[in-house]
Enzyme design. Structure first.
Site, PDB file in Angstrom:
ATOM      1  N   SER A 125      -8.438   2.566   8.510  1.00  0.00           N
ATOM      2  CA  SER A 125      -8.924   2.471   7.139  1.00  0.00           C
ATOM      3  C   SER A 125      -7.988   1.624   6.280  1.00  0.00           C
ATOM      4  CB  SER A 125      -9.059   3.879   6.546  1.00  0.00           C
ATOM      5  OG  SER A 125      -9.495   3.821   5.205  1.00  0.00           O
ATOM      6  N   ARG A 182     -15.502  11.008   7.241  1.00  0.00           N
ATOM      7  CA  ARG A 182     -14.234  11.652   7.593  1.00  0.00           C
ATOM      8  C   ARG A 182     -13.976  12.841   6.680  1.00  0.00           C
ATOM      9  NH1 ARG A 182     -10.089   7.238   6.773  1.00  0.00           N
ATOM     10  NH2 ARG A 182      -8.605   8.964   7.022  1.00  0.00           N
ATOM     11  N   LYS A 184      -8.687  -2.875   5.449  1.00  0.00           N
ATOM     12  CA  LYS A 184      -8.886  -3.406   4.092  1.00  0.00           C
ATOM     13  C   LYS A 184      -7.839  -4.462   3.754  1.00  0.00           C
ATOM     14  CE  LYS A 184      -9.151   0.741   2.033  1.00  0.00           C
ATOM     15  NZ  LYS A 184      -9.546   1.816   2.954  1.00  0.00           N
ATOM     16  N   HIS A 231       0.849  -1.194   0.000  1.00  0.00           N
ATOM     17  CA  HIS A 231       0.000   0.000   0.000  1.00  0.00           C
ATOM     18  C   HIS A 231       0.879   1.235   0.000  1.00  0.00           C
ATOM     19  CE1 HIS A 231      -3.432   2.635   0.862  1.00  0.00           C
ATOM     20  NE2 HIS A 231      -2.615   3.286   1.658  1.00  0.00           N
ATOM     21  N   ASP A 285     -15.724   0.793   6.719  1.00  0.00           N
ATOM     22  CA  ASP A 285     -14.770   1.792   6.230  1.00  0.00           C
ATOM     23  C   ASP A 285     -15.406   2.684   5.180  1.00  0.00           C
ATOM     24  OD1 ASP A 285     -11.992   2.891   5.881  1.00  0.00           O
ATOM     25  OD2 ASP A 285     -12.342   2.143   3.861  1.00  0.00           O
TER      26      ASP A 285
END
Length: 461
Positions: free
Chosen positions: A198, A183, A202, A97, A176
């Site tokens: 978050s 948010r 995932k 990520h 989420d």
């Protein structure tokens, strides 16, 4: 691929949401059951948006201790379906990520390289928003590429190819999806525990063996300095490891661009050139470092240098390119188009869309190229249609820019340094001036060769 839903007792009748908000607002530490109650209410829609917003603001103001953040993440992960994999894949399911950058096409090279090394990579990626580009948008510039795949299709592609790059399914982490939207509406996007929850929830729902995070800092990143980026990286690594995912992180500088191309179609072309062994050094540095860490954490290599070398070898010997071609075909790209894109000598624009107009900017004086401001470049391209301001907005895949110079390179006056690809709208005079000002020239004593993007590694013990 089997999917299972993790159930937790519904505590909504026992614990009051206003009481939980009050407790967090006063700086209290929420218990596991209190966090569960909040996330269950969000998932089941038994909480008002104003209450959810109030809790998000309380978390933003007061923060969370590590255990709270870990529980929040676990409950978000468990709010929907959680993937499971064949036993023979144990220890080999990995992902990466990035916190977002300019010209960040690392995933397009890394996923097939990891697959070529024997990993299974169910890469669930996102779209671009504001000035940062999105992996899904880049791939959708390839005609036919389908980022929407069911759980069964994902497992089938992993079984035959070893990697896929897809969007988040409706079944994964529904909590989420709700919290992310609120948010944004409540200006709590930059909350450390909420960012951690978050991202890791995932990835946790992918049932990963190992995860590596590319946490950016600099002018074109969410975090402008190394220390604040390090704080986020440590939170992500701690919570990821706490959930049983071997998690590591790389802190990398994001002042300029990654590689020479910015914009969806252009970044696909640069990724393909990289997979053909002709990629820029900074891109390959990130690919081999992130991939090397994952190979180390899965036990496929004994140390990081060996991991870097193995990833590099998968790119240079063509194995990663073969995986990318197979992935394209498995995700809907016509075999003829995939073959054309991956051939040694090809006209990429026989498959990809080319912008109607190209314009070059020239250097105003002689000097050594010091840097190009990546944020300015990305912001102008965004206005020209390469990006979006709100989720769901269309983008123009052909809009982008090519850097024709590199830091440390001597440039003569009047030499082209940037090629702009655009359609409608055409760049305004103000935008062209911003682009011109993005180039910094220096003298021999002021300018150094482009330095390593990787500044720090955080590896699990």
């Amino acid at each position: 691929m089997a999917l299972h839903r993790l159930q937790t007792p519904d505590q909504a009748n026992m614990l009051s949401i206003p009481d939980l908000i009050q407790k967090k607002k006063r700086g209290g530490v929420l218990s596991d059951e209190e966090v569960k109650t909040f996330i269950r209410a969000v998932t089941n829609k038994t909480i008002q948006d104003c209450q959810t917003g109030a809790m998000l603001m309380a978390i933003w103001q007061k923060g969370m201790v590590v255990k709270e953040t870990e529980t929040l993440t676990r409950e978000m992960m468990s709010s929907g379906e959680v993937m499971s994999w064949p036993k023979e894949w144990a220890g080999l399911v990995v992902d990466k990520h990035s916190t977002g950058g300019v010209g960040d096409k690392v995933s397009l090279v890394l996923a097939p390289a990891l697959a070529a090394c024997g990993c299974k990579v169910p890469m669930i990626s996102g779209r671009g928003l504001a000035h940062t580009g999105g992996t899904l948008d880049k791939l959708e510039s390839i005609p036919g590429f389908n980022i929407h795949q069911s759980a069964e299709q994902i497992q089938k592609i992993l079984g035959s190819v070893g990697c896929c790059i897809v969007g988040q399914t409706e079944m994964l982490v529904p909590a989420d999806r709700v919290l992310y939207a609120l948010r944004d509406a409540t200006s709590t996007v930059d909350s450390l525990p909420l960012i951690t929850g978050s991202i890791i929830s995932k990835k946790g729902a992918e049932s990963l063996s190992a995860l590596v995070l590319d946490v950016k800092f600099g002018r074109a990143a969410l975090y402008k300095d190394l220390e604040s980026a390090k704080e986020l990286a440590e939170s992500l690594v701690n919570v990821g490891n706490g959930l049983g995912i071997r998690t590591g992180a790389v802190l990398s500088c994001m002042d300029g661009t990654i590689g020479r191309c910015v914009g969806n179609s252009l970044e696909v072309i640069e990724s393909l050139e990289t997979l053909k062994g002709k990629g820029p050094e900074d891109l390959m540095e990130l690919v081999t470092t992130l991939g090397g860490i994952l190979l180390l954490m899965t036990g496929l290599v004994s140390d990081l240098p060996a991991g870097r070398e193995r990833i590099s070898g998968a790119v240079t010997d063509g194995a990663a390119l073969s995986k990318f071609r197979a992935m394209m075909e498995a995700q809907g790209v016509a075999a003829e188009a995939a073959q054309s894109l991956c051939s040694a000598h090809t006209d990429y624009y026989s498959v990809l869309r080319k912008a109607d107009h190209q314009s070059e900017l020239t250097t105003p004086a002689e000097g050594l190229v010091s840097e190009v401001d990546g944020l300015v470049l990305a912001e102008v391209l965004h206005k020209l249609g390469a990006g979006r301001s709100k989720a769901g907005e269309p983008i123009n895949h052909s809009v982008g820019a090519e850097l024709l110079v590199s830091p440390g390179q001597r440039a003569e006056r009047g030499v082209p340094w940037l090629r702009l690809h655009y359609e409608d709208p055409a760049p305004t005079p103000d935008q062209m001036n911003r682009l011109r000002d993005a180039l910094s020239l220096g003298t021999d004593t002021q300018t150094q060769q482009k330095q390593s993007l990787v500044k720090k590694l955080l590896l699990p013990q």
